[in-house]
Write a protein that holds these residues in place. Structure first.
Motif, mmCIF file in Angstrom:
data_model
loop_
_atom_site.group_PDB
_atom_site.id
_atom_site.type_symbol
_atom_site.label_atom_id
_atom_site.label_comp_id
_atom_site.label_asym_id
_atom_site.label_seq_id
_atom_site.Cartn_x
_atom_site.Cartn_y
_atom_site.Cartn_z
ATOM 1 N N TYR B 110 17.362 50.286 7.266
ATOM 2 C CA TYR B 110 17.864 48.437 6.483
ATOM 3 C C TYR B 110 18.828 49.390 5.875
ATOM 4 O O TYR B 110 18.772 50.231 5.723
ATOM 5 C CB TYR B 110 16.446 48.107 5.305
ATOM 6 N N PRO B 111 20.098 48.200 5.249
ATOM 7 C CA PRO B 111 21.185 48.869 5.701
ATOM 8 C C PRO B 111 21.308 49.518 3.997
ATOM 9 O O PRO B 111 20.882 49.325 2.874
ATOM 10 C CB PRO B 111 21.852 48.485 5.490
ATOM 11 N N GLN B 131 17.048 54.453 5.672
ATOM 12 C CA GLN B 131 18.205 53.850 5.687
ATOM 13 C C GLN B 131 19.240 53.815 6.251
ATOM 14 O O GLN B 131 19.816 55.353 6.928
ATOM 15 C CB GLN B 131 19.303 53.643 4.136
ATOM 16 N N ILE B 132 20.237 52.860 6.700
ATOM 17 C CA ILE B 132 21.285 52.755 7.763
ATOM 18 C C ILE B 132 22.958 53.075 6.955
ATOM 19 O O ILE B 132 22.564 51.542 6.379
ATOM 20 C CB ILE B 132 21.298 51.773 8.970
ATOM 21 N N PRO B 133 23.337 53.507 6.975
ATOM 22 C CA PRO B 133 24.824 54.181 6.510
ATOM 23 C C PRO B 133 25.318 52.180 6.539
ATOM 24 O O PRO B 133 25.662 51.877 7.756
ATOM 25 C CB PRO B 133 25.649 54.763 6.484
ATOM 26 N N LEU B 134 26.574 51.960 5.827
ATOM 27 C CA LEU B 134 27.193 50.839 6.401
ATOM 28 C C LEU B 134 28.624 51.345 6.333
ATOM 29 O O LEU B 134 28.301 52.994 6.092
ATOM 30 C CB LEU B 134 27.488 50.264 5.439
ATOM 31 N N ARG B 135 29.830 50.463 7.467
ATOM 32 C CA ARG B 135 30.411 51.102 7.961
ATOM 33 C C ARG B 135 30.993 51.432 6.462
ATOM 34 O O ARG B 135 31.087 51.136 5.695
ATOM 35 C CB ARG B 135 31.863 50.866 8.725
ATOM 36 N N GLY B 151 10.214 48.180 12.366
ATOM 37 C CA GLY B 151 10.754 46.200 11.976
ATOM 38 C C GLY B 151 12.806 47.065 10.828
ATOM 39 O O GLY B 151 13.070 48.474 11.004
ATOM 40 N N ILE B 152 12.958 45.421 10.673
ATOM 41 C CA ILE B 152 15.029 46.220 11.072
ATOM 42 C C ILE B 152 14.046 44.255 9.763
ATOM 43 O O ILE B 152 13.582 43.840 9.591
ATOM 44 C CB ILE B 152 14.624 45.823 11.571
ATOM 45 N N ILE B 153 15.476 44.942 8.835
ATOM 46 C CA ILE B 153 15.531 44.072 7.881
ATOM 47 C C ILE B 153 16.549 44.162 7.067
ATOM 48 O O ILE B 153 17.201 45.657 6.955
ATOM 49 C CB ILE B 153 14.180 43.715 6.368
ATOM 50 N N PHE B 154 17.544 43.061 7.488
ATOM 51 C CA PHE B 154 18.311 43.005 6.201
ATOM 52 C C PHE B 154 19.278 41.816 5.938
ATOM 53 O O PHE B 154 18.296 41.111 6.488
ATOM 54 C CB PHE B 154 20.110 43.272 7.848
ATOM 55 N N PRO B 155 19.873 41.256 5.047
ATOM 56 C CA PRO B 155 20.382 40.519 4.847
ATOM 57 C C PRO B 155 21.457 40.175 5.129
ATOM 58 O O PRO B 155 22.592 41.156 5.959
ATOM 59 C CB PRO B 155 20.732 40.378 3.191
ATOM 60 N N ASN B 156 21.758 38.602 5.646
ATOM 61 C CA ASN B 156 22.690 38.194 6.527
ATOM 62 C C ASN B 156 23.701 36.419 5.443
ATOM 63 O O ASN B 156 23.005 35.316 5.705
ATOM 64 C CB ASN B 156 23.253 37.916 7.557
#
Lengths: 357, 357
Positions: B110-111, B131-135, B151-156
């Motif tokens: 997740y981000p 945690q995957i960093p935002l750019r 699994g992958i979760i992110f808000p959009n």
């Protein structure tokens, strides 16, 4: 469920055997005596509290700490608000309590005949448990629980037997069990039982769980609560705030507080239930049933001359729904909720007809 | 918490760092722009649905399967009711989804800047996460998520950045990620985003989570929902039925169904928010703020000439509450909910004064 479906699931999900609540059929003119609901509506103060202005305020989040409701409950039981936890029905309170207290190296102890959600929570959180058999006459002896344990839970009165324990037995257990949490599940205590809330200031390992679904006629509103030492409530709050910040919605908080503010109505309701219960026990015994002594808003009764399942099905034909558990030791019993006097008269007449067939 | 208190807790409880929701202060005349609530009341159909007769029916349990509400949601999105799960707010839906799908050997992705409840759920269920960093510009690149995962979760749109992703990016991710659940958390999608519900019939590993707390002005009623393949919904239902049979109370079910039946009001409400957002962005930019592009009912904005914390505190002095996160990478930003046009005019005037001081 196919293998294809579950390939995306967490492995833990496949081992779950979910709880099955009593049926909620949408049948007109059904006499519904299967889920221990109240025969009466909630206090009129509940409807008064849910105004159009409050409905418009639904745009705002509820108070995550439910302070209004917790204060009302604390006032009612003469404890501090820090000793009160509230949740979305006592089932949610129990779920959080299993997480908060019973994930231990030693097994949780609970009665073999009891609320059938307990083993489900154990599966959910991978909790070791040991079921302690009731005695032959379905009585619960807390002396059987004096052994190494990671927690103890039992309903008082027990479900589905309806049989209650005196406070002195619970005090005796607590005197011998100081190092693990003892949870007394008092969903049905308001119909003649003795509440262990009287002991929470003496024993910091005692948690007492209640619901507003039975004696306060708010099953549809989902409000359960726990009373115990501030240390236990702190643990429940930590778990709740790691799961869902706002389990009590704005209308539920108002409804619950209104119910606790109407003592006269509460007392009237429980007296109605206890009177209709006395009538029901008397009539069932005359019809040849064995009825376990009940301190709850239901009775657990064995029709000695016909199988319980036959009577259950025959009642259903007559639009009367009771609860039948096809399980070891209790498959010859029916659990019958106490409804209004009219409901119970209709039940007795229907059973008279069935037993004569 | 003292050691004495926690000796009775499950060891897991001490490791929890519970989520802290935005403040809900009881201050008169407060302009509350801190929890992304709606500036408008829910549809008038909600109040019409909550009648005195329905309040009296609170003595009865709700439908444990919430069929009325699930049918209303299914009809709205043109999916089958078996593809819809409902829970006590989207937080409860997310909690069950973390349990149901993300307890895996590989880590959840997740981000790093995202909804701060995600790491709390990971702690609760002991889920490994990465945690995957935002750019640098706070943009989310789903190509960064093409690596082994559980699994992958992110808000959009993402929170608290408010920045949205096009549906084509989500489709691209799903084309490359078939073996774990992808959860798109669309709490804010109704304010200009593209919903991935359009893809649920193509990808059986896609779960889309929504809330009625923002665009439907029902934060106080606690209704969240998930749309996905029947296999994923089955897993959520198993977990829910192992936790609490009835998370949606009778009034919440009626309120939710009423809201979905009033499309005109829903459309009017979101248009109001998007117009007030356009105004707010324009004015903040004129006042020297950097405002990230918003597809949500809030903006994430950096006051370049004063510290964000100073502006936050000065707004509070003026009875305007916004949200400030004292966290790495975002401590120079304010998250400002979009309220009514009057609210936003008052905010802009207050910020003008503050920036001149």
């Amino acid at each position: 469920m196919t293998l294809d479906r579950s390939k995306l699931w967490s492995p833990a999900v496949s081992r779950l055997e979910p709880y099955v609540p009593g049926e909620q059929p949408q049948v007109a003119n059904l006499i519904k005596l299967n889920t221990n609901e109240s025969a009466f509506p909630p206090s009129p103060k509940v409807a008064q509290a849910i105004t159009a202005a409050e409905i418009n305020k639904l745009r705002l989040y509820p108070d995550p700490n439910s302070q209004l409701l917790r204060a009302a409950i604390a006032h009612y039981y003469k404890v501090d608000a820090s000793q009160v936890f509230v949740g979305n029905g006592s089932d949610e309170v129990l779920a959080h309590a299993f997480f908060a207290f019973f994930q231990q190296a030693l097994p949780l102890l609970y009665p073999d005949i009891s609320y059938s959600f307990y083993p489900v929570y154990c599966d959910l959180y991978d909790i070791k448990a040991e079921q302690i058999p009731l005695r032959e006459d379905f009585s619960l002896h807390l002396s059987d629980y004096q052994r190494p344990n990671g927690g103890i839970i039992f309903p008082n009165p027990n479900a589905p037997t309806a049989m209650g324990l005196p406070l002195s037995d619970i005090r005796e257990l607590l005197n011998h069990n100081r190092d693990s949490v003892v949870l007394v599940d008092e969903a049905y205590v308001d119909f003649g039982g003795e509440s262990a809330i009287a002991l929470v200031n003496e024993f910091d390992n005692l948690l007492v769980v209640h619901t507003t679904s039975k004696s306060r006629a708010l099953a549809g509103m989902r409000i359960g609560y726990a009373v115990g030492s501030a240390g236990l409530i702190d643990a429940l709050t930590r778990v709740k705030n790691s799961f869902n910040s706002y389990p009590i919605d704005r209308l539920a908080e108002l409804a619950g507080a209104a119910s606790f503010a109407d003592e006269d109505y509460f007392q009237w309701g429980r007296q109605q239930v206890m009177q209709a219960r006395d009538y029901t026990v008397r009539e069932l015994e005359q019809l040849g049933f064995t009825v376990l002594p009940s301190q709850a808003n239901f009775v657990f009764a064995r029709p000695n001359s016909k199988p319980a399942k036959t009577v259950f099905e025959a009642l259903r034909e007559k639009n009367i729904l009771v609860r039948y558990f096809n399980k070891p030791k209790i498959s010859e019993f029916l659990r019958i909720s106490i409804g209004s006097q009219d409901n119970m008269t209709a039940l007795v007449e229907a059973i008279q007809e069935i037993m004569q067939q």
